[in-house]
Design an enzyme around this catalytic site. Structure first.
Site, PDB file in Angstrom:
ATOM      1  CE  LYS A 135      -4.351  -1.733   1.711  1.00 50.61           C
ATOM      2  NZ  LYS A 135      -5.351  -1.746   2.771  1.00 50.61           N
ATOM      3  CE  LYS A 168      -6.107  -8.288  -2.181  1.00 48.08           C
ATOM      4  NZ  LYS A 168      -5.814  -7.771  -0.856  1.00 48.08           N
ATOM      5  CE  LYS A 197     -13.275  -2.826  -0.158  1.00 48.28           C
ATOM      6  NZ  LYS A 197     -13.123  -2.409   1.227  1.00 48.28           N
TER       7      LYS A 197
HETATM    8  P1  TYM Z   1     -11.004  -4.988   3.899  1.00 51.77           P
HETATM    9  O1  TYM Z   1     -12.153  -4.063   3.979  1.00 51.77           O
HETATM   10  O2  TYM Z   1      -9.875  -4.630   3.028  1.00 51.77           O
HETATM   11  O3  TYM Z   1     -11.516  -6.441   3.495  1.00 51.77           O
HETATM   12  C1  TYM Z   1     -12.640  -7.009   4.127  1.00 51.77           C
HETATM   13  C2  TYM Z   1     -12.542  -8.526   4.110  1.00 51.77           C
HETATM   14  O4  TYM Z   1     -12.559  -8.996   2.760  1.00 51.77           O
HETATM   15  C3  TYM Z   1     -11.492  -9.923   2.566  1.00 51.77           C
HETATM   16  N1  TYM Z   1     -11.060  -9.856   1.165  1.00 51.77           N
HETATM   17  C4  TYM Z   1     -10.967 -10.926   0.369  1.00 51.77           C
HETATM   18  N2  TYM Z   1     -11.210 -12.239   0.587  1.00 51.77           N
HETATM   19  C5  TYM Z   1     -11.032 -13.091  -0.453  1.00 51.77           C
HETATM   20  N3  TYM Z   1     -10.630 -12.685  -1.679  1.00 51.77           N
HETATM   21  C6  TYM Z   1     -10.374 -11.373  -1.954  1.00 51.77           C
HETATM   22  N4  TYM Z   1      -9.991 -10.994  -3.161  1.00 51.77           N
HETATM   23  C7  TYM Z   1     -10.538 -10.428  -0.892  1.00 51.77           C
HETATM   24  N5  TYM Z   1     -10.380  -9.084  -0.814  1.00 51.77           N
HETATM   25  C8  TYM Z   1     -10.703  -8.759   0.466  1.00 51.77           C
HETATM   26  C9  TYM Z   1     -10.412  -9.460   3.519  1.00 51.77           C
HETATM   27  O5  TYM Z   1      -9.509 -10.502   3.811  1.00 51.77           O
HETATM   28  C10 TYM Z   1     -11.232  -9.058   4.719  1.00 51.77           C
HETATM   29  O6  TYM Z   1     -11.541 -10.185   5.518  1.00 51.77           O
HETATM   30  N6  TYM Z   1      -7.802  -5.355   7.627  1.00 51.77           N
HETATM   31  C11 TYM Z   1      -9.180  -5.767   7.345  1.00 51.77           C
HETATM   32  C12 TYM Z   1     -10.188  -4.993   8.144  1.00 51.77           C
HETATM   33  C13 TYM Z   1     -10.042  -5.143   9.614  1.00 51.77           C
HETATM   34  C14 TYM Z   1     -10.218  -6.344  10.364  1.00 51.77           C
HETATM   35  C15 TYM Z   1     -10.019  -5.989  11.728  1.00 51.77           C
HETATM   36  C16 TYM Z   1     -10.509  -7.647  10.000  1.00 51.77           C
HETATM   37  C17 TYM Z   1      -9.751  -4.172  10.514  1.00 51.77           C
HETATM   38  N7  TYM Z   1      -9.745  -4.664  11.787  1.00 51.77           N
HETATM   39  C18 TYM Z   1     -10.110  -6.945  12.755  1.00 51.77           C
HETATM   40  C19 TYM Z   1     -10.603  -8.618  11.042  1.00 51.77           C
HETATM   41  C20 TYM Z   1     -10.396  -8.251  12.378  1.00 51.77           C
HETATM   42  C21 TYM Z   1      -9.401  -5.655   5.836  1.00 51.77           C
HETATM   43  O7  TYM Z   1      -8.603  -6.060   5.061  1.00 51.77           O
HETATM   44  O8  TYM Z   1     -10.536  -5.118   5.400  1.00 51.77           O
END
Ligand code: TYM
Length: 354
Positions: A115, A217, A220
């Protein structure tokens, strides 16, 4: 206390459109887990500031993720749904974790490297500390299980390292409070205040890949909208994106082994399996030997069948923002009460006067 009480926690950032990767890697699992567990699901708005500070549509984005949670089937009365900024204890515990975590640990985080890109000096301090806030999100409830996509695995390993260092550094102070739980780590018995979180990553689609490139992957931030299916896509868009998805010229194999070295085929079969709650082997038992010209229409029908009702319900919910805000406020209040209990115990363990 002999064991940590099982508790599920996870979070989703209010940045950009939710896509099929978020749904299959995370939200669909959130829904399944609420059947037999106490669950807390959070819209992590503080995390959304880490890559970009000013968001024109922050409020709408928070409501939209909440609407997706509800539309997918999360019950905010039986469980807790809220946005992170309503519970300041997350940020407070994150500060303490910033003092627990080592710079060397943070430097290993691949997501920060991705990032931040080339100009690391210009990345925010928040982006660097992102995993520490994530550990605090989970541990401020002493949650034990965290459903996420595979890309979050390293962050959850860090959460375990932070928990363990806190447990060991404050060992002598935790012991007399009796607030900890006796666990063994390796050979060593530890009276732990924070649990070692278990990531829940398994399933046929832990990492949903781009429809345009099976080695990247689904994300977004991909500039091509054809690379992903958004939860707000209508039937026509879903159909077009799957029809145009990259494939190879061969027929589908009859066994999962045969997907090796065929990333696009593997991805589409994984998506089908996850949407249908079946294993890849089971899907291939049905479609083995068939061409994509047969498989893709079946996948389109399935994707539309699963996503259309979610899409419709999200649109309906988004027309009543007052209802969504009330859900978040109610969840925030209940989350705050739980988080404050932990923080009082943490303050006592550290020795802060209160
Ligand atoms: P975020 O918003 O980027 O993603 C949300 C969830 O979607 C999953 N994800 C995917 N899973 C499979 N294939 C993909 N291509 C894909 N893209 C995204 C992510 O693994 C995530 O589960 N850091 C976290 C947010 C967070 C969080 C936490 C999660 C903040 N605090 C505490 C668990 C526990 C995140 O990546 O969000």
């Amino acid at each position: 206390m002999t064991e940590f009480k099982p508790l599920v926690f996870s979070g989703v950032q209010p940045t950009g459109n939710l896509h099929l990767g978020n749904y299959l890697g995370a939200i669909r699992k959130f829904v399944a887990l609420q059947e037999n567990n106490d669950c807390i699901y959070c819209v992590v708005d503080l995390h959304a500031l880490t890559a970009q500070l000013v968001h024109e549509d922050m409020t709408t984005q928070i409501r939209s993720i909440t609407a997706a949670f509800l539309a997918a089937g999360i019950d905010p009365k039986k469980h807790i749904v809220f946005n992170q900024s309503q519970v300041p204890q997350h940020a407070e515990l994150a500060w303490i974790f910033n003092c627990v975590a080592r710079i060397g640990w943070m430097n290993r985080m691949t997501q920060f490297k991705d990032k931040a890109g080339k100009d690391r000096e210009q990345a925010s301090l928040g982006l660097y500390a992102y995993p520490s806030l994530m550990a605090a999100d989970i541990l401020v409830y002493r949650a034990t299980h965290v459903p996420v996509g595979e890309d979050q695995k390293q962050h959850l390993e860090l959460a375990r390292d932070i928990a363990m260092k806190f447990n060991l550094d404050f060992r002598e102070k935790i012991m007399p409070t009796g607030l900890g739980v006796d666990i063994t780590v390796g050979e060593e018995p530890v009276h732990a205040y924070f649990p070692m979180v278990e990531p829940l990553i398994d399933g046929p689609a832990p990492r949903v890949m781009s429809l345009k490139d099976g080695t990247k992957k689904m994300s977004k931030s991909d500039p091509s909208d054809l690379s992903r299916i958004n939860l707000m896509d209508d039937q026509e868009a879903i159909s077009k994106k799957i029809r145009k998805a990259k494939t190879d010229p061969d027929a589908l194999p009859s066994e999962a082994e045969g997907l090796k070295g065929r990333p696009e085929a593997d991805n589409l079969v994984g998506i089908f399996a996850a949407l249908a709650d079946r294993s890849k082997a089971d899907v291939l038992a049905e479609f083995g030997g068939q061409q994509f010209s047969v498989f893709k229409p079946a996948l389109i029908d399935l994707a539309v069948e699963v996503l259309a009702p979610i899409n419709a319900e999200m649109r309906r919910l988004m027309e009543d923002p007052a209802h969504i805000d009330a859900v978040l406020r109610d969840g925030g209040e209940r989350a705050r009460a739980r988080a404050e209990k932990t923080m009082n115990e943490v303050r006592d363990i550290i020795g802060f006067v209160r």
